[in-house]
Design an enzyme around this catalytic site. Structure first.
Site, PDB file in Angstrom:
ATOM      1  N   ASP A 144      22.625  50.080  22.848  1.00  0.00           N
ATOM      2  CA  ASP A 144      22.189  48.707  23.109  1.00  0.00           C
ATOM      3  C   ASP A 144      21.041  48.726  24.113  1.00  0.00           C
ATOM      4  O   ASP A 144      21.248  48.638  25.309  1.00  0.00           O
ATOM      5  CB  ASP A 144      23.359  47.878  23.641  1.00  0.00           C
ATOM      6  N   TRP A 145      19.835  48.858  23.589  1.00  0.00           N
ATOM      7  CA  TRP A 145      18.615  48.824  24.403  1.00  0.00           C
ATOM      8  C   TRP A 145      17.836  47.567  24.026  1.00  0.00           C
ATOM      9  O   TRP A 145      17.296  47.478  22.921  1.00  0.00           O
ATOM     10  CB  TRP A 145      17.754  50.053  24.125  1.00  0.00           C
ATOM     11  N   GLU A 146      17.757  46.620  24.930  1.00  0.00           N
ATOM     12  CA  GLU A 146      17.161  45.330  24.589  1.00  0.00           C
ATOM     13  C   GLU A 146      15.959  44.952  25.440  1.00  0.00           C
ATOM     14  O   GLU A 146      15.374  43.887  25.226  1.00  0.00           O
ATOM     15  CB  GLU A 146      18.221  44.230  24.693  1.00  0.00           C
ATOM     16  N   ALA A 147      15.571  45.791  26.400  1.00  0.00           N
ATOM     17  CA  ALA A 147      14.482  45.407  27.300  1.00  0.00           C
ATOM     18  C   ALA A 147      13.156  45.289  26.563  1.00  0.00           C
ATOM     19  O   ALA A 147      12.381  44.359  26.797  1.00  0.00           O
ATOM     20  CB  ALA A 147      14.373  46.406  28.451  1.00  0.00           C
ATOM     21  N   LYS A 159       9.223  39.752  27.292  1.00  0.00           N
ATOM     22  CA  LYS A 159       8.880  41.142  26.980  1.00  0.00           C
ATOM     23  C   LYS A 159       7.370  41.388  26.979  1.00  0.00           C
ATOM     24  O   LYS A 159       6.925  42.525  26.776  1.00  0.00           O
ATOM     25  CB  LYS A 159       9.487  41.540  25.630  1.00  0.00           C
TER      26      LYS A 159
END
Length: 449
Positions: A144-147, A159
């Site tokens: 879970d990488w959402e940056a 972003k």
């Protein structure tokens, strides 16, 4: 847990990261050749639901027993975020993922092209072994990488900092370049580094735990959020299709796809949820079919609450999310609840009541219907997929033939009934088969050589 630090350890050699990735890829290829078809918890099962929530705190802190084991839900021991059936890695738990804080401070370099991939992989190596101690782990392995997102064009709103800081790096090196050239170079650097980070991390996980269903949460996305449009159809735009097509390396590398079908609060009462979900799941299937493995499992992420609210989904919205996923032939769905929802006794009681009255019976209904349809139409060797001529058809059991009855002694819900000739005819009319790996034919009776 690693200390929080924005420091970046320089790579010992510029070529090391690329060499490391090539080595991992070679190992992965050899493993695949040696193992053939990877066995996993979703292999040859029509539709499963995975409980990805830490509701054990409800019992531990508040005395509320949310007993998901009575349903057809695969839950980890103690229902936490890491275990033999399901492990999810958040950004603090896997390597040295670079990102910016909400105040604009860089962590581990901030940008993928400004961070050490070698250092990250070395840390991730230890993190994966610690979180998955069993080498034969065969559950869901979700990152879970959402940056930031790997396509430049997808980094908008908050972003946008990844675009701006990427261009600052290029300007610092080439102060005389025009802005068009600066942006083009920054875009290339960012996307190349993003691919190396995301693909490299998947490859590492697949080498260490080759039977795990490795993939990224929220990928692919459809970005079909224009709910207020009077002509809303839910379809992904052509530009989104094109951008997703550029991520072929990601779909080829993934052992499972985990699109998010969380229902935003803006969808409440609009009647648009099914359209929203339909095209998000369809996009995952579209990309899977042109990937290296068209049989890659599709496992949408589902919330039982409207996103960022305390409103539980009514039954019709479960049909529009879980039900829609099953009707399209997804391998299953992952049910997620934020830890905030298990922090109070009142919330835990609401979850338990919902599980007992609404969610549990619906899960039993859908999973049983998927299994019976698989056996009736696909010889038990494939999943039933809704026929395009019946876009509203769902895999649910007829109340005229089946009943779901609660028990009063702590045992699971009981399903009683059998498929009638009419039920079978309806299934054959509204659904067709998508055969499991190794089988083909209209009814999945032909074994591939």
């Amino acid at each position: 847990m690693k200390p929080f630090s924005p420091e970046v350890s320089p790579d010992p050699c510029p070529a090391t990261a690329a060499h490391l990735l090539r080595t991992y890829t070679l190992f992965l290829t050899l493993l695949e050749l040696a193992q053939g078809c990877r066995g996993s918890m979703v292999s040859n099962r029509p539709f499963i639901t995975v409980w990805n929530a830490d509701t054990h705190w409800c019992l531990k802190d508040h005395g509320v027993d949310v007993d998901v084991s009575v349903f057809d839900v695969v839950a980890n021991k103690e229902q936490n975020f890491q275990g033999p059936n399901m492990t999810i890695f958040y950004r603090e738990e896997l390597g040295t993922y670079p990102y910016y804080t909400p105040t604009g401070e860089p962590v581990f370099g901030g940008l993928p092209q400004n961070a050490s991939l070698v250092t990250h992989l070395a840390h991730a190596f230890q993190d994966i072994k610690a979180a998955m101690p069993e080498p034969d782990f065969s559950g869901l392995a979700v990152i879970d990488w959402e940056a930031w997102r790997p396509r430049w064009a997808f980094n908008w709103d908050s972003k946008d900092i990844y675009q701006q800081r990427s261009m600052e790096l290029v300007r610092a090196e080439h102060p005389d370049w025009p802005e068009t050239l600066v942006e083009a170079e920054a875009q290339g650097q960012f996307q190349e580094a993003a691919e190396a980070w995301m693909a490299g991390t998947l490859q590492l996980g697949q080498v260490l735990r080759p039977r795990g269903l490795w993939g990224y949460y929220g990928f692919p996305d459809c970005y079909n959020y224009d709910f207020l449009s009077p002509n809303y159809t839910g379809q992904c735009s052509l530009s989104i299709h094109d951008q997703n097509d550029q991520l072929g390396w990601l779909w080829n590398q993934s052992y499972a796809l985990y699109p998010s079908i969380y229902l935003p609060a803006a969808l409440m009462g609009t009647g648009k949820s099914q359209m929203y979900v339909r095209y998000r799941v369809q996009e995952a299937f579209r990309l899977a079919l042109v990937s290296r493995d068209p049989h890659v499992p599709i496992m949408p992420y589902v919330q039982i609450f409207y996103e960022k609210t305390d409103y539980l989904l009514p039954l019709e919205e479960l049909e529009h999310s879980l039900g829609e996923s099953a009707a399209q032939g997804a391998a299953g769905a992952v049910l997620w609840i934020s830890s905030e929802k298990t922090s109070t006794k009142e919330s835990c009681q609401a979850i338990k009541a919902y599980m007992d009255s609404t969610l549990g019976p619906f899960i039993l209904n859908v999973t049983s219907a998927a299994l019976l349809c698989s056996e009736a139409l696909c010889s038990g060797r494939g999943r039933c997929v809704r026929h395009p001529s019946y876009p509203e058809a769902l895999l649910t059991l007829s109340p005229a033939s089946f009943s779901i009855e609660p028990t009063h002694d702590g045992r699971p819900l009981s399903l009683k009934g059998t498929l009638s000739l009419k039920d079978r005819a309806q299934m054959a009319m509204k659904f067709k088969c998508r055969c499991y790996r190794g089988w083909s034919g209209e009814w999945c009776k032909k074994q591939d050589m």
